[in-house]
Design a protein around this motif. Structure first.
Motif, PDB file in Angstrom:
ATOM      1  N   SER A  76       0.993  -1.270   0.189  1.00 16.36           N
ATOM      2  CA  SER A  76       0.635   0.390  -0.076  1.00 16.36           C
ATOM      3  C   SER A  76       0.606   0.713  -0.038  1.00 16.36           C
ATOM      4  O   SER A  76       2.456   1.238   0.091  1.00 16.36           O
ATOM      5  N   VAL A 113      -3.905   4.036  -1.042  1.00 14.58           N
ATOM      6  CA  VAL A 113      -4.874   3.506  -1.680  1.00 14.58           C
ATOM      7  C   VAL A 113      -3.421   1.327  -1.926  1.00 14.58           C
ATOM      8  O   VAL A 113      -2.639   1.635  -1.457  1.00 14.58           O
ATOM      9  N   VAL A 136      -6.968  -0.233   3.935  1.00  6.76           N
ATOM     10  CA  VAL A 136      -7.645  -0.153   2.168  1.00  6.76           C
ATOM     11  C   VAL A 136      -6.779  -2.206   2.264  1.00  6.76           C
ATOM     12  O   VAL A 136      -7.402  -1.970   1.020  1.00  6.76           O
ATOM     13  N   CYS A 158      -8.017  -3.503  -6.619  1.00  8.24           N
ATOM     14  CA  CYS A 158      -7.317  -2.659  -6.312  1.00  8.24           C
ATOM     15  C   CYS A 158      -8.843  -1.367  -4.869  1.00  8.24           C
ATOM     16  O   CYS A 158      -9.605  -1.820  -4.944  1.00  8.24           O
ATOM     17  N   ALA A 216      -8.940   2.322  -2.286  1.00  3.52           N
ATOM     18  CA  ALA A 216      -8.597   3.389  -2.054  1.00  3.52           C
ATOM     19  C   ALA A 216      -9.204   4.043  -0.695  1.00  3.52           C
ATOM     20  O   ALA A 216      -9.955   3.701  -0.520  1.00  3.52           O
ATOM     21  N   LEU A 240      -7.441   1.054  -9.847  1.00  2.00           N
ATOM     22  CA  LEU A 240      -7.007   1.997  -9.242  1.00  2.00           C
ATOM     23  C   LEU A 240      -7.949   3.280  -9.273  1.00  2.00           C
ATOM     24  O   LEU A 240      -9.040   3.352  -8.219  1.00  2.00           O
ATOM     25  N   LEU A 263     -10.691   4.773  -6.771  1.00  2.00           N
ATOM     26  CA  LEU A 263     -10.087   6.276  -6.399  1.00  2.00           C
ATOM     27  C   LEU A 263     -11.962   6.785  -6.136  1.00  2.00           C
ATOM     28  O   LEU A 263     -12.247   7.748  -5.572  1.00  2.00           O
ATOM     29  N   GLY A 282      -4.449   9.050  -4.076  1.00  4.60           N
ATOM     30  CA  GLY A 282      -3.667   8.101  -5.120  1.00  4.60           C
ATOM     31  C   GLY A 282      -3.243   8.439  -6.487  1.00  4.60           C
ATOM     32  O   GLY A 282      -3.193   7.968  -7.513  1.00  4.60           O
TER      33      GLY A 282
END
Ligand code: AMP
Ligand code: GLY
Length: 423
Positions: free
Chosen positions: A210, A231, A295, A327, A329, A387, A391, A413
Protein backbone atom coordinates in the motif's frame (compact mmCIF):
# COMPACT_ATOMS: atom_id res chain seq x y z
CA UNK A 1 -16.35 -16.95 20.65
CA UNK A 2 -15.94 -13.67 22.46
CA UNK A 3 -13.26 -11.44 20.98
CA UNK A 4 -11.87 -8.21 22.35
CA UNK A 5 -10.05 -5.63 20.24
CA UNK A 6 -7.87 -3.09 22.00
CA UNK A 7 -7.81 0.34 20.35
CA UNK A 8 -10.26 2.90 19.08
CA UNK A 9 -9.35 4.28 15.66
CA UNK A 10 -10.09 3.69 11.99
CA UNK A 11 -7.70 0.77 11.90
CA UNK A 12 -9.56 -0.98 14.71
CA UNK A 13 -12.88 -0.30 12.98
CA UNK A 14 -11.52 -1.99 9.82
CA UNK A 15 -10.26 -4.96 11.85
CA UNK A 16 -13.60 -5.32 13.64
CA UNK A 17 -15.65 -5.15 10.42
CA UNK A 18 -13.46 -7.87 8.93
CA UNK A 19 -13.65 -10.06 12.04
CA UNK A 20 -17.44 -9.88 11.88
CA UNK A 21 -17.31 -11.98 8.70
CA UNK A 22 -16.36 -14.97 10.86
CA UNK A 23 -19.51 -16.69 12.07
CA UNK A 24 -17.87 -18.35 15.07
CA UNK A 25 -17.45 -14.92 16.67
CA UNK A 26 -20.57 -14.14 18.67
CA UNK A 27 -19.48 -10.96 20.44
CA UNK A 28 -16.83 -8.30 19.79
CA UNK A 29 -15.78 -5.82 22.46
CA UNK A 30 -13.76 -2.71 21.61
CA UNK A 31 -11.59 -1.14 24.34
CA UNK A 32 -12.25 1.76 24.16
CA UNK A 33 -13.62 1.79 20.58
CA UNK A 34 -15.42 5.00 19.55
CA UNK A 35 -18.87 6.33 18.68
CA UNK A 36 -18.65 4.94 15.14
CA UNK A 37 -17.23 1.57 16.13
CA UNK A 38 -20.23 1.24 18.47
CA UNK A 39 -22.31 0.26 15.42
CA UNK A 40 -20.18 -2.89 15.01
CA UNK A 41 -18.93 -3.77 18.52
CA UNK A 42 -19.69 -3.25 22.17
CA UNK A 43 -17.50 -0.38 23.29
CA UNK A 44 -16.05 -0.57 26.79
CA UNK A 45 -14.65 2.54 28.42
CA UNK A 46 -11.15 1.20 29.10
CA UNK A 47 -8.21 3.06 27.54
CA UNK A 48 -5.79 1.39 25.12
CA UNK A 49 -2.94 1.84 27.63
CA UNK A 50 -4.83 0.66 30.71
CA UNK A 51 -3.49 -2.89 30.66
CA UNK A 52 -4.54 -3.79 34.19
CA UNK A 53 -8.18 -2.99 33.47
CA UNK A 54 -8.01 -4.77 30.10
CA UNK A 55 -6.87 -7.96 31.83
CA UNK A 56 -9.56 -7.61 34.50
CA UNK A 57 -12.22 -7.10 31.85
CA UNK A 58 -11.02 -10.05 29.77
CA UNK A 59 -11.10 -12.41 32.75
CA UNK A 60 -14.46 -11.17 34.07
CA UNK A 61 -16.07 -11.50 30.64
CA UNK A 62 -14.45 -14.81 29.69
CA UNK A 63 -12.86 -13.41 26.55
CA UNK A 64 -11.64 -16.16 24.19
CA UNK A 65 -9.25 -14.12 22.07
CA UNK A 66 -7.72 -10.64 22.13
CA UNK A 67 -6.41 -8.49 19.29
CA UNK A 68 -4.02 -5.80 20.49
CA UNK A 69 -3.88 -3.27 17.66
CA UNK A 70 -2.08 -0.03 18.72
CA UNK A 71 1.65 0.42 19.36
CA UNK A 72 1.42 1.70 22.95
CA UNK A 73 -0.18 -1.35 24.61
CA UNK A 74 2.02 -3.71 22.56
CA UNK A 75 5.21 -1.91 23.59
CA UNK A 76 3.97 -1.78 27.21
CA UNK A 77 3.38 -5.57 27.23
CA UNK A 78 -0.41 -5.99 26.98
CA UNK A 79 0.02 -9.31 25.16
CA UNK A 80 2.31 -10.67 27.91
CA UNK A 81 -0.21 -9.78 30.61
CA UNK A 82 -3.20 -11.22 28.75
CA UNK A 83 -1.30 -14.43 28.00
CA UNK A 84 -0.44 -14.77 31.70
CA UNK A 85 -4.14 -15.17 32.46
CA UNK A 86 -4.55 -17.64 29.60
CA UNK A 87 -5.99 -15.43 26.89
CA UNK A 88 -4.58 -16.08 23.41
CA UNK A 89 -3.68 -12.89 21.59
CA UNK A 90 -2.87 -11.46 18.20
CA UNK A 91 0.16 -9.20 18.55
CA UNK A 92 3.79 -9.47 19.59
CA UNK A 93 5.02 -9.81 23.16
CA UNK A 94 6.81 -6.85 24.72
CA UNK A 95 10.27 -8.18 23.91
CA UNK A 96 9.37 -8.36 20.20
CA UNK A 97 7.36 -5.11 20.09
CA UNK A 98 10.64 -3.32 20.84
CA UNK A 99 11.26 -3.48 17.08
CA UNK A 100 8.95 -0.44 16.94
CA UNK A 101 9.38 0.75 20.53
CA UNK A 102 13.07 1.55 20.14
CA UNK A 103 14.60 2.90 16.95
CA UNK A 104 18.05 2.28 18.45
CA UNK A 105 17.14 -1.40 18.82
CA UNK A 106 15.81 -1.69 15.27
CA UNK A 107 18.77 0.11 13.69
CA UNK A 108 21.24 -2.09 15.58
CA UNK A 109 19.30 -5.20 14.58
CA UNK A 110 19.45 -4.23 10.91
CA UNK A 111 23.16 -3.47 11.08
CA UNK A 112 23.96 -6.74 12.88
CA UNK A 113 22.00 -8.86 10.39
CA UNK A 114 22.88 -6.86 7.23
CA UNK A 115 19.30 -5.77 6.52
CA UNK A 116 19.40 -2.75 4.16
CA UNK A 117 18.62 0.56 5.87
CA UNK A 118 19.97 4.13 6.05
CA UNK A 119 23.43 4.62 7.64
CA UNK A 120 23.11 5.99 11.16
CA UNK A 121 24.69 6.98 14.47
CA UNK A 122 23.16 6.75 17.95
CA UNK A 123 23.64 9.53 20.51
CA UNK A 124 23.02 9.46 24.24
CA UNK A 125 24.22 12.97 25.00
CA UNK A 126 23.48 16.30 23.38
CA UNK A 127 27.08 17.51 23.06
CA UNK A 128 28.16 14.51 20.96
CA UNK A 129 25.09 14.78 18.74
CA UNK A 130 25.67 18.50 18.10
CA UNK A 131 29.38 17.92 17.34
CA UNK A 132 28.46 15.17 14.91
CA UNK A 133 26.01 17.47 13.11
CA UNK A 134 28.87 19.91 12.43
CA UNK A 135 30.44 17.22 10.25
CA UNK A 136 27.26 15.61 8.84
CA UNK A 137 25.87 16.02 5.32
CA UNK A 138 22.51 17.79 4.93
CA UNK A 139 19.63 17.06 4.68
CA UNK A 140 19.72 14.65 7.58
CA UNK A 141 17.11 12.77 9.59
CA UNK A 142 16.75 12.98 13.38
CA UNK A 143 14.68 10.32 15.13
CA UNK A 144 13.68 10.05 18.78
CA UNK A 145 14.46 6.56 20.06
CA UNK A 146 11.04 5.77 21.58
CA UNK A 147 7.39 6.16 20.61
CA UNK A 148 6.39 9.75 19.92
CA UNK A 149 2.84 9.61 18.53
CA UNK A 150 4.26 9.32 15.03
CA UNK A 151 5.93 12.73 15.36
CA UNK A 152 9.42 11.66 16.41
CA UNK A 153 11.04 11.98 12.97
CA UNK A 154 12.42 15.33 11.80
CA UNK A 155 13.97 15.85 8.37
CA UNK A 156 16.39 18.76 8.70
CA UNK A 157 17.52 20.68 5.63
CA UNK A 158 20.16 22.75 7.43
CA UNK A 159 22.57 22.26 10.35
CA UNK A 160 20.60 24.85 12.34
CA UNK A 161 17.36 22.92 11.91
CA UNK A 162 19.12 19.67 12.77
CA UNK A 163 20.64 21.13 15.93
CA UNK A 164 17.31 22.63 16.97
CA UNK A 165 15.68 19.20 16.53
CA UNK A 166 18.32 17.49 18.66
CA UNK A 167 18.04 20.14 21.38
CA UNK A 168 14.25 19.96 21.47
CA UNK A 169 14.32 16.15 21.78
CA UNK A 170 17.29 15.69 24.12
CA UNK A 171 17.23 18.83 26.27
CA UNK A 172 13.67 20.19 26.11
CA UNK A 173 12.29 16.62 26.10
CA UNK A 174 9.38 17.42 23.77
CA UNK A 175 8.78 13.66 23.49
CA UNK A 176 9.63 12.94 27.12
CA UNK A 177 11.97 10.01 27.72
CA UNK A 178 11.45 8.85 24.10
CA UNK A 179 13.97 11.51 23.10
CA UNK A 180 16.67 10.79 25.65
CA UNK A 181 18.50 8.87 22.92
CA UNK A 182 18.39 9.90 19.27
CA UNK A 183 19.28 8.29 15.97
CA UNK A 184 20.75 10.55 13.31
CA UNK A 185 20.56 8.94 9.91
CA UNK A 186 21.33 9.33 6.27
CA UNK A 187 18.62 11.01 4.19
CA UNK A 188 17.28 8.63 1.55
CA UNK A 189 15.09 9.32 -1.46
CA UNK A 190 12.70 7.23 -3.52
CA UNK A 191 9.08 6.10 -3.53
CA UNK A 192 7.76 4.81 -0.21
CA UNK A 193 5.86 1.56 0.19
CA UNK A 194 4.09 0.08 3.20
CA UNK A 195 4.10 -3.70 3.42
CA UNK A 196 2.09 -5.24 6.24
CA UNK A 197 2.84 -8.91 6.85
CA UNK A 198 1.46 -11.74 8.94
CA UNK A 199 4.16 -13.69 10.72
CA UNK A 200 4.10 -16.42 13.35
CA UNK A 201 7.87 -16.37 13.77
CA UNK A 202 8.35 -19.26 11.33
CA UNK A 203 6.47 -18.19 8.22
CA UNK A 204 6.01 -14.67 6.91
CA UNK A 205 3.21 -13.79 4.50
CA UNK A 206 3.10 -10.29 3.01
CA UNK A 207 -0.29 -8.67 2.55
CA UNK A 208 -1.07 -6.57 -0.50
CA UNK A 209 1.28 -3.52 -0.60
CA UNK A 210 0.00 0.00 0.00
CA UNK A 211 0.87 3.69 -0.19
CA UNK A 212 0.19 6.23 2.56
CA UNK A 213 -0.17 10.01 2.08
CA UNK A 214 1.33 11.57 5.18
CA UNK A 215 1.19 15.29 4.43
CA UNK A 216 -1.90 17.28 5.31
CA UNK A 217 -2.37 19.10 1.99
CA UNK A 218 -2.63 18.32 -1.72
CA UNK A 219 0.64 17.93 -3.61
CA UNK A 220 2.31 16.46 -0.49
CA UNK A 221 2.43 19.91 1.11
CA UNK A 222 1.74 20.95 4.69
CA UNK A 223 2.52 19.22 7.94
CA UNK A 224 3.02 15.53 8.56
CA UNK A 225 -0.11 13.78 9.80
CA UNK A 226 -1.09 10.31 10.92
CA UNK A 227 -2.01 9.67 7.25
CA UNK A 228 -4.58 11.39 4.98
CA UNK A 229 -5.34 8.50 2.67
CA UNK A 230 -4.07 5.25 1.23
CA UNK A 231 -4.21 3.11 -1.88
CA UNK A 232 -3.48 -0.56 -2.42
CA UNK A 233 -1.68 -2.14 -4.13
CA UNK A 234 1.25 0.27 -4.45
CA UNK A 235 2.15 0.40 -8.18
CA UNK A 236 5.84 1.07 -7.43
CA UNK A 237 6.07 -2.30 -5.67
CA UNK A 238 6.65 -4.67 -8.57
CA UNK A 239 6.84 -8.45 -8.28
CA UNK A 240 10.58 -8.25 -8.74
CA UNK A 241 10.95 -5.78 -5.86
CA UNK A 242 8.65 -7.92 -3.72
CA UNK A 243 10.91 -10.91 -4.30
CA UNK A 244 13.99 -8.89 -3.38
CA UNK A 245 12.29 -7.63 -0.20
CA UNK A 246 11.37 -11.17 0.82
CA UNK A 247 14.97 -12.36 0.42
CA UNK A 248 16.84 -9.35 1.77
CA UNK A 249 14.45 -7.84 4.28
CA UNK A 250 11.39 -9.87 5.38
CA UNK A 251 12.91 -13.30 6.01
CA UNK A 252 16.16 -11.89 7.46
CA UNK A 253 14.11 -9.80 9.91
CA UNK A 254 12.08 -12.80 11.12
CA UNK A 255 15.28 -14.84 11.52
CA UNK A 256 17.08 -11.97 13.26
CA UNK A 257 14.28 -11.62 15.81
CA UNK A 258 14.37 -15.38 16.47
CA UNK A 259 18.17 -15.29 16.86
CA UNK A 260 17.80 -12.50 19.42
CA UNK A 261 15.29 -14.55 21.42
CA UNK A 262 12.52 -12.12 20.45
CA UNK A 263 10.28 -14.19 18.16
CA UNK A 264 7.76 -11.86 16.54
CA UNK A 265 4.15 -13.04 16.18
CA UNK A 266 1.56 -10.68 14.79
CA UNK A 267 1.49 -8.07 12.06
CA UNK A 268 4.98 -6.85 11.23
CA UNK A 269 4.86 -3.67 9.19
CA UNK A 270 7.73 -2.71 6.90
CA UNK A 271 7.99 0.95 5.92
CA UNK A 272 10.23 0.78 2.86
CA UNK A 273 11.91 3.26 0.57
CA UNK A 274 12.75 2.12 -2.95
CA UNK A 275 16.12 3.82 -3.40
CA UNK A 276 18.35 3.62 -6.46
CA UNK A 277 20.47 1.16 -4.44
CA UNK A 278 17.48 -1.10 -3.82
CA UNK A 279 14.74 -1.26 -1.18
CA UNK A 280 15.69 -0.11 2.32
CA UNK A 281 13.84 -0.18 5.62
CA UNK A 282 12.73 3.25 6.83
CA UNK A 283 10.87 1.91 9.84
CA UNK A 284 9.40 -1.18 11.39
CA UNK A 285 6.02 -1.11 13.13
CA UNK A 286 4.89 -3.93 15.40
CA UNK A 287 1.23 -3.61 14.30
CA UNK A 288 -1.18 -2.93 11.46
CA UNK A 289 -0.70 0.51 9.88
CA UNK A 290 -3.32 3.22 10.07
CA UNK A 291 -4.74 4.04 7.48
CA UNK A 292 -3.08 1.19 5.51
CA UNK A 293 -5.34 -1.38 7.19
CA UNK A 294 -8.38 0.42 5.80
CA UNK A 295 -7.31 -0.50 2.23
CA UNK A 296 -5.53 -3.80 2.87
CA UNK A 297 -8.24 -5.66 4.81
CA UNK A 298 -11.07 -4.90 2.35
CA UNK A 299 -8.94 -6.72 -0.26
CA UNK A 300 -8.37 -9.76 1.97
CA UNK A 301 -10.39 -12.66 0.63
CA UNK A 302 -9.43 -15.22 3.30
CA UNK A 303 -10.86 -15.16 6.79
CA UNK A 304 -8.99 -12.73 9.07
CA UNK A 305 -9.83 -14.49 12.33
CA UNK A 306 -8.57 -17.83 11.00
CA UNK A 307 -5.29 -16.17 9.97
CA UNK A 308 -4.92 -14.44 13.35
CA UNK A 309 -5.44 -17.70 15.19
CA UNK A 310 -2.90 -19.41 12.91
CA UNK A 311 -0.37 -16.71 13.82
CA UNK A 312 -1.01 -17.34 17.52
CA UNK A 313 -0.74 -21.13 17.08
CA UNK A 314 2.22 -20.89 14.68
CA UNK A 315 0.39 -22.73 11.91
CA UNK A 316 0.52 -19.95 9.35
CA UNK A 317 2.26 -22.26 6.85
CA UNK A 318 -0.95 -24.33 6.67
CA UNK A 319 -3.31 -21.38 6.37
CA UNK A 320 -4.55 -19.70 3.26
CA UNK A 321 -3.93 -15.95 3.00
CA UNK A 322 -5.44 -14.81 -0.28
CA UNK A 323 -6.07 -11.31 -1.57
CA UNK A 324 -8.46 -10.16 -4.27
CA UNK A 325 -6.96 -8.97 -7.54
CA UNK A 326 -8.55 -5.53 -7.37
CA UNK A 327 -7.55 -2.18 -5.91
CA UNK A 328 -8.65 -0.18 -2.88
CA UNK A 329 -8.59 3.49 -1.91
CA UNK A 330 -9.25 5.28 1.37
CA UNK A 331 -9.78 9.03 1.77
CA UNK A 332 -9.45 10.39 5.30
CA UNK A 333 -11.91 13.12 6.27
CA UNK A 334 -10.42 15.28 9.00
CA UNK A 335 -11.41 18.29 11.09
CA UNK A 336 -10.21 21.53 9.54
CA UNK A 337 -6.96 22.58 11.22
CA UNK A 338 -5.67 19.05 11.84
CA UNK A 339 -2.85 18.14 12.61
CA UNK A 340 -2.79 21.34 14.65
CA UNK A 341 -5.72 23.01 16.44
CA UNK A 342 -9.19 21.99 15.31
CA UNK A 343 -12.74 22.07 16.63
CA UNK A 344 -14.89 19.03 17.24
CA UNK A 345 -18.36 18.18 18.55
CA UNK A 346 -20.10 18.60 15.17
CA UNK A 347 -22.89 16.28 14.10
CA UNK A 348 -21.72 13.55 11.79
CA UNK A 349 -24.04 12.45 8.96
CA UNK A 350 -23.10 9.25 7.15
CA UNK A 351 -25.55 8.25 4.44
CA UNK A 352 -26.92 4.74 4.94
CA UNK A 353 -25.67 3.74 1.46
CA UNK A 354 -22.01 4.26 2.43
CA UNK A 355 -22.05 3.07 6.07
CA UNK A 356 -20.25 -0.17 5.24
CA UNK A 357 -17.42 1.72 3.54
CA UNK A 358 -16.72 4.10 6.42
CA UNK A 359 -14.16 3.40 9.13
CA UNK A 360 -14.62 5.80 12.00
CA UNK A 361 -11.55 7.13 13.84
CA UNK A 362 -12.67 10.12 15.90
CA UNK A 363 -16.34 10.27 16.88
CA UNK A 364 -18.45 10.01 20.00
CA UNK A 365 -22.10 9.34 20.60
CA UNK A 366 -23.94 11.94 22.68
CA UNK A 367 -27.60 11.28 23.50
CA UNK A 368 -27.78 9.03 20.49
CA UNK A 369 -26.23 11.60 18.15
CA UNK A 370 -22.90 10.85 16.46
CA UNK A 371 -20.48 13.80 16.73
CA UNK A 372 -16.91 14.45 15.60
CA UNK A 373 -14.31 13.93 18.32
CA UNK A 374 -10.87 13.99 16.79
CA UNK A 375 -8.51 15.32 14.14
CA UNK A 376 -8.93 12.42 11.79
CA UNK A 377 -12.66 11.74 11.90
CA UNK A 378 -13.10 8.84 9.48
CA UNK A 379 -11.88 7.09 6.37
CA UNK A 380 -14.06 6.43 3.34
CA UNK A 381 -13.00 3.40 1.31
CA UNK A 382 -13.85 1.71 -1.95
CA UNK A 383 -12.61 -1.32 -3.82
CA UNK A 384 -12.82 -1.88 -7.58
CA UNK A 385 -11.07 -3.66 -10.42
CA UNK A 386 -8.82 -0.70 -11.14
CA UNK A 387 -7.27 2.02 -9.00
CA UNK A 388 -8.98 4.69 -11.08
CA UNK A 389 -12.41 3.24 -10.35
CA UNK A 390 -11.62 2.68 -6.66
CA UNK A 391 -10.57 6.32 -6.31
CA UNK A 392 -13.61 7.72 -8.06
CA UNK A 393 -15.92 5.49 -6.00
CA UNK A 394 -14.20 6.56 -2.76
CA UNK A 395 -14.55 10.26 -3.66
CA UNK A 396 -18.22 9.78 -4.63
CA UNK A 397 -18.80 8.27 -1.20
CA UNK A 398 -17.00 11.19 0.48
CA UNK A 399 -19.80 13.37 -0.94
CA UNK A 400 -22.29 11.34 1.10
CA UNK A 401 -20.61 12.08 4.43
CA UNK A 402 -21.14 15.46 6.06
CA UNK A 403 -19.89 17.31 9.09
CA UNK A 404 -19.03 20.94 9.76
CA UNK A 405 -15.39 21.94 9.12
CA UNK A 406 -14.61 18.74 7.22
CA UNK A 407 -11.51 18.73 5.07
CA UNK A 408 -9.82 16.07 2.97
CA UNK A 409 -7.13 15.78 0.34
CA UNK A 410 -8.44 15.82 -3.23
CA UNK A 411 -5.39 14.08 -4.71
CA UNK A 412 -5.19 10.75 -2.88
CA UNK A 413 -3.81 8.18 -5.29
CA UNK A 414 -2.94 10.73 -8.00
CA UNK A 415 0.74 9.79 -8.02
CA UNK A 416 -0.05 6.09 -7.84
CA UNK A 417 -2.45 6.45 -10.75
CA UNK A 418 0.26 8.06 -12.92
CA UNK A 419 2.63 5.22 -12.04
CA UNK A 420 -0.03 2.53 -12.58
CA UNK A 421 -0.83 3.92 -16.02
CA UNK A 422 2.89 3.89 -16.90
CA UNK A 423 3.21 0.20 -15.92
P1 AMP B 1 6.97 8.40 10.70
O1 AMP B 1 8.10 7.60 11.24
O2 AMP B 1 5.82 7.57 10.23
O3 AMP B 1 6.62 9.60 11.49
O4 AMP B 1 7.42 9.06 9.34
C1 AMP B 1 8.64 9.06 8.97
C2 AMP B 1 8.68 9.59 7.58
O5 AMP B 1 9.87 10.33 7.49
C3 AMP B 1 8.78 8.47 6.56
O6 AMP B 1 7.55 8.08 6.06
C4 AMP B 1 9.68 9.10 5.51
O7 AMP B 1 8.90 9.87 4.62
C5 AMP B 1 10.54 10.04 6.30
N1 AMP B 1 11.85 9.43 6.61
C6 AMP B 1 12.18 8.67 7.67
N2 AMP B 1 13.46 8.26 7.60
C7 AMP B 1 13.97 8.79 6.47
C8 AMP B 1 15.26 8.75 5.83
N3 AMP B 1 16.28 8.10 6.35
N4 AMP B 1 15.39 9.42 4.66
C9 AMP B 1 14.36 10.10 4.12
N5 AMP B 1 13.14 10.19 4.68
C10 AMP B 1 12.94 9.54 5.83
N1 GLY C 1 0.53 4.82 8.43
C1 GLY C 1 1.73 4.75 9.18
C2 GLY C 1 1.61 4.07 10.48
O1 GLY C 1 0.64 3.40 10.78
O2 GLY C 1 2.55 4.19 11.26
Amino acid sequence: MKVMVIGGGGREHAIIKKLKENKSITEIFALPGNGGIAADALCVDIGAKDIEKQVEFAVANKIDYAVVAPDDPLVLGAVDELQKVGIPCFGPEKKAAVIEGSKVFSKRLMKKYSIPTAEYEVFENTRDALDYLDRAAMPTVIKADGLALGKGVIIAQTKEEAKAAVTSMMEDKIFGESGSRVVIEEYLTGPEVSVLTFTDGKTIVPMVSSMDHKRALDGDKGLNTGGMGTVAPNPYYTEEIAKECMEKIFLPTVRAMNAEGRTFKGCLYFGLMLTKDGPKVIEYNCRFGDPETQVVLPLLESDLFTIMQAVTNQTLDKTEVRFKNGCAACVIMASNGYPQKYQSGFELHIDESVKDSVFVAGAKRENGVLKTAGGRVLGVTATADTLKEALSKAYERVDRVHFKNAFWRKDIGAKALCKAEEN
